[in-house]
Write an enzyme that holds these catalytic residues in place. Structure first.
Site, PDB file in Angstrom:
ATOM      1  N   CYS A  44      59.746  38.562 -19.122  1.00  0.00           N
ATOM      2  CA  CYS A  44      60.949  39.008 -19.841  1.00  0.00           C
ATOM      3  C   CYS A  44      61.900  39.728 -18.892  1.00  0.00           C
ATOM      4  CB  CYS A  44      60.577  39.956 -20.967  1.00  0.00           C
ATOM      5  SG  CYS A  44      59.504  39.206 -22.181  1.00  0.00           S
ATOM      6  N   THR A  45      61.340  40.508 -18.000  1.00  0.00           N
ATOM      7  CA  THR A  45      62.173  41.263 -17.064  1.00  0.00           C
ATOM      8  C   THR A  45      62.948  40.294 -16.172  1.00  0.00           C
ATOM      9  OG1 THR A  45      60.627  43.106 -17.113  1.00  0.00           O
ATOM     10  CG2 THR A  45      62.134  43.007 -15.245  1.00  0.00           C
TER      11      THR A  45
END
Lengths: 152, 166
Positions: A44-45
């Site tokens: 996600c990052t």
């Protein structure tokens, strides 16, 4: 999961401790909804960092990007600040996952990794469900935005 | 798939006629790209049949000097020194700064006046951004991303040599 041609359900979610965003406020613009499982997790990052770099390309298509996960507004604020994100992360926190459920992308307590491109009339023009551990990138979004603009 | 395919505007090294074409999308400040630099160098030494292309994918929001480093490489390219600058930037990855770019230009014996002017040239920014956009189009999600004969390589770049050899 909602599909092309479906009307995008309206929602109002907190984008920060002192700001909310409603989808209906964005009528007239194309909207990209990027549902993702969790702030701070590795994929996600990377995905959010990539979109942060890609914003200027989205803007060329009159598009606004919104990230959505079940994390709370304070968590979002810390994550966005740490990563220098220039778009809103919405907290689908209470009732948990309500908006993710409306879009059909809620599973096992988290939003799935799903993308929606909504046109300026609030109709879904493209949707994509990515495997949970895979960064879907931005190419599909850009292609979808091009199609939206071509038919508008 | 790589979009667009390798064109005349790309920076090519290795064997220009090589039958295996490898394209890297890289960021000069990304530590993984720094590591991949060693892998690629080893690969080009080991295999004589590889054509290698570098395209810029600076993650400017995470890496303060990524964009300027890319522009420094393009400014060096205007004096036919793209690859020496590319290599020097990776070799000095920990020390990236505006002063370093000038220092490296000096070491490469570039015309400094011209280098400084080119560093301010917006058309070089456009070139780097065009590379970045081609990366997005090609499905680059992060750096480094490699394409082998036009197809995205999804494995670990540390195995690149073994993969290409087979």
């Amino acid at each position: 999961m909602l599909q092309k041609g479906d009307k995008a359900p309206d929602f109002t979610l907190a984008a920060s401790p002192d700001k909310t965003v409603s989808l209906s406020e964005l009528r007239g613009k194309n909207v990209i909804l990027a549902f993702y499982p969790a702030d701070w997790s590795p994929v996600c990052t990377d995905q959010m960092a990539l979109y942060n770099e890609t914003l200027r390309f989205f803007e060329r298509h009159n598009a606004v990007l919104l990230g959505i996960s079940v994390d709370g507004k304070w968590c979002h604020q810390a994550f966005a600040k740490d990563r220098n994100l220039h778009f809103d992360l919405l907290a689908d926190f209470e009732p948990k996952g309500a908006v993710s459920r409306q879009y059909g992308v809620y599973k096992d307590g988290e939003s799935q990794r799903a993308l929606f491109v909504i046109d300026d009339q609030g109709v879904i023009q493209w949707s994509y469900l990515s495997p949970i551990g895979e960064n879907p990138g931005a190419d599909g979004i850009l292609q979808a935005l091009e199609t939206v603009n071509a038919t508008a | 798939m790589l979009t667009p395919p390798i064109t005349s505007r790309d920076h090519v090294t290795g064997n220009q006629q090589g039958s295996t074409e490898i394209v890297e999308y890289g960021d000069f400040q990304c530590p993984y790209c720094g590591e991949a630099f060693g892998v690629v160098r080893g690969l080009l030494q080991a295999l004589g049949d590889v054509k290698f292309v570098f395209r810029h994918f600076p993650l400017s929001e995470s890496h303060e000097f990524a964009m300027d480093a890319a522009i420094a490489a393009e400014a060096a390219a205007r004096q036919q020194q793209f690859w020496p600058m590319h290599d020097a930037l990776y070799q000095h990855q920990q020390e990236l700064s505006d002063e370093l770019f000038t220092e490296l230009a000096q070491q490469l014996q570039l015309d400094l006046e011209r280098f400084r002017e080119d560093m301010q040239d917006n058309s070089l920014v456009s070139k780097v951004e065009a590379d970045f956009e081609s990366g997005i189009r090609s499905g680059v999600n992060g750096t480094p991303t490699f394409f082998i004969n036009g197809k995205r390589f999804n494995g670990d770049y540390r195995n690149l040599l073994a993969v290409v050899r087979h």
